[in-house]
Design an enzyme around this catalytic site. Structure first.
Site, short mmCIF file in Angstrom:
data_model
loop_
_atom_site.label_atom_id
_atom_site.label_comp_id
_atom_site.label_asym_id
_atom_site.label_seq_id
_atom_site.Cartn_x
_atom_site.Cartn_y
_atom_site.Cartn_z
N ASP A 39 -1.71 -3.51 8.88
CA ASP A 39 -2.83 -4.50 8.30
C ASP A 39 -2.37 -5.38 8.03
O ASP A 39 -1.14 -5.33 7.56
CB ASP A 39 -3.27 -3.99 7.10
CG ASP A 39 -4.48 -3.27 7.01
OD1 ASP A 39 -4.91 -2.41 8.22
OD2 ASP A 39 -5.18 -2.48 6.12
N TYR A 67 5.46 3.79 1.03
CA TYR A 67 5.03 2.29 0.46
C TYR A 67 5.73 2.01 -1.25
O TYR A 67 5.91 2.45 -1.98
CB TYR A 67 3.70 2.48 0.51
CG TYR A 67 3.25 3.21 1.69
CD1 TYR A 67 3.22 1.80 2.76
CD2 TYR A 67 3.07 3.89 2.07
CE1 TYR A 67 2.61 1.86 3.93
CE2 TYR A 67 3.02 4.25 3.98
CZ TYR A 67 2.20 3.15 4.47
OH TYR A 67 1.70 3.01 5.94
N ASP A 81 -8.73 -3.65 -1.08
CA ASP A 81 -6.96 -4.40 -1.34
C ASP A 81 -7.91 -6.20 -1.82
O ASP A 81 -9.05 -5.70 -1.41
CB ASP A 81 -6.74 -4.63 0.33
CG ASP A 81 -7.52 -5.39 1.36
OD1 ASP A 81 -8.21 -6.30 0.94
OD2 ASP A 81 -6.96 -5.01 2.57
N ARG A 180 -5.13 1.60 -0.05
CA ARG A 180 -5.98 1.57 -1.08
C ARG A 180 -6.87 2.48 -1.07
O ARG A 180 -7.19 2.28 -2.19
CB ARG A 180 -6.79 0.58 0.36
CG ARG A 180 -6.06 -0.85 1.15
CD ARG A 180 -6.90 -1.07 2.46
NE ARG A 180 -6.72 -0.38 3.39
CZ ARG A 180 -8.18 -0.63 4.22
NH1 ARG A 180 -8.93 -0.97 4.21
NH2 ARG A 180 -7.79 -0.15 5.25
#
Length: 307
Positions: A39, A67, A81, A180
């Site tokens: 993203d 992550y 988010d 997310r």
């Protein structure tokens, strides 16, 4: 012509497609592919395949990812988010112990079910979910099973308290995981609305943050004539598969793309990589229709073709 895998550090504000577009201009070549979207608000490791390495892009996409995310407890958003409009908010005082948060993270480790967010690229009836969302439409989203290999609480402290509580986590996960959505699931288990405040991808398969160059660094190394040294071999993208060293007889058959008797390694693995010296020349998999046989899935060319 450049060939190999360029470990790129994607900066915030760019799509993965933007990165490919910029690199085509910087490198003066068209045969470039990325290995899965990040993203625009996310930064981190985005392996870019150049030349013959584009054939291996799907294997990098399928590899596990790592992550680091900040989870914010107290507010949920449309996009799950920080960029989305608020859906629900609870600003009452909150107080969590580190051990309480770790218990929640442990409960979400392993194979779990996720429902992709409406603002995602998952297709339903031939249309991406974000297209429905932008038109104000809601559709039933198919759940999916994803693998969370590890979640670690990175933030230090015995207590986390406030009206909005934030903490940092490290997630090692399999393909298709939405961090997310994981942030929302963490909030649900803690009993409050939540969202992902920020996200950085620190590894994509064997490609690590320390391997990466930014777009400006790629341009600088191109100008200095040293960019090729930063490229990693396509074989790095095939490192999860077992290997077979081919003799001249087998190489002749592979050169013609022949269907071959299935190698015993395929009994326990979906694919094998066939090497000529230190160079991958083909990926073979079990034949989908002919039992006991294997067929080429990708051909990378013989070692002599490189010379």
């Amino acid at each position: 012509m450049l060939e190999g895998i360029l470990p790129l550090w994607k900066e915030k504000g760019m799509t993965s497609h933007d990165c490919v577009f910029r690199l085509r201009k910087i490198l003066g070549m068209k045969r470039i592919g990325h290995t899965g979207t990040l993203d625009p608000d996310v930064e981190g490791v985005l392996p870019i395949c150049l030349g013959r390495a584009t054939k291996a892009a799907e294997y990098v996409t399928d590899m596990g990812k790592t992550y680091e995310a900040v989870v914010s407890i107290g507010r949920s958003t449309e996009t799950e988010d920080a960029s989305g409009a608020t859906v629900e908010q609870d600003l009452t005082p909150k107080r969590f112990s580190g051990s309480e948060i770790r218990e929640v993270l442990q409960a979400l480790t392993g194979e779990i079910t996720q429902i992709p967010p409406m603002y995602s690229a998952v297709k339903v009836n031939g249309k991406r979910l974000y297209e429905y969302a932008r038109q104000g439409q809601s559709v039933e989203r198919p759940s999916r099973r994803v693998l969370i290999r590890e979640i670690e609480l990175l933030s230090h402290g015995q207590l986390f308290e406030g009206n909005e509580v934030e903490f940092r986590i490290r997630v090692v996960c399999g393909k298709g995981t939405y961090i997310r959505t994981l942030a929302v699931q963490i909030g649900e288990k803690l009993g409050f609305p939540s969202h992902m405040a920020s996200l950085v991808r620190t590894a994509s398969g064997p490609f690590m943050a320390e391997d990466c160059l930014t777009l400006s660094e790629v341009e600088q190394q191109r100008d200095r004539g040293i960019l090729e040294a930063a490229l990693l071999p396509v074989e790095r993208a095939l490192s999860e598969f077992p290997t077979l060293k081919a003799d001249d007889v087998l190489l002749a058959k592979i050169r013609n793309g022949q269907v071959l008797p299935a190698h015993p390694l395929l009994a326990d693995h979906p694919r094998i990589v066939i090497y000529d010296g230190g160079r991958a020349v083909a990926v073979y998999r079990r034949h989908p229709e002919k039992n006991g046989l294997m067929k080429p899935e990708k051909m990378f060319g013989m070692a002599e073709d490189k010379r």
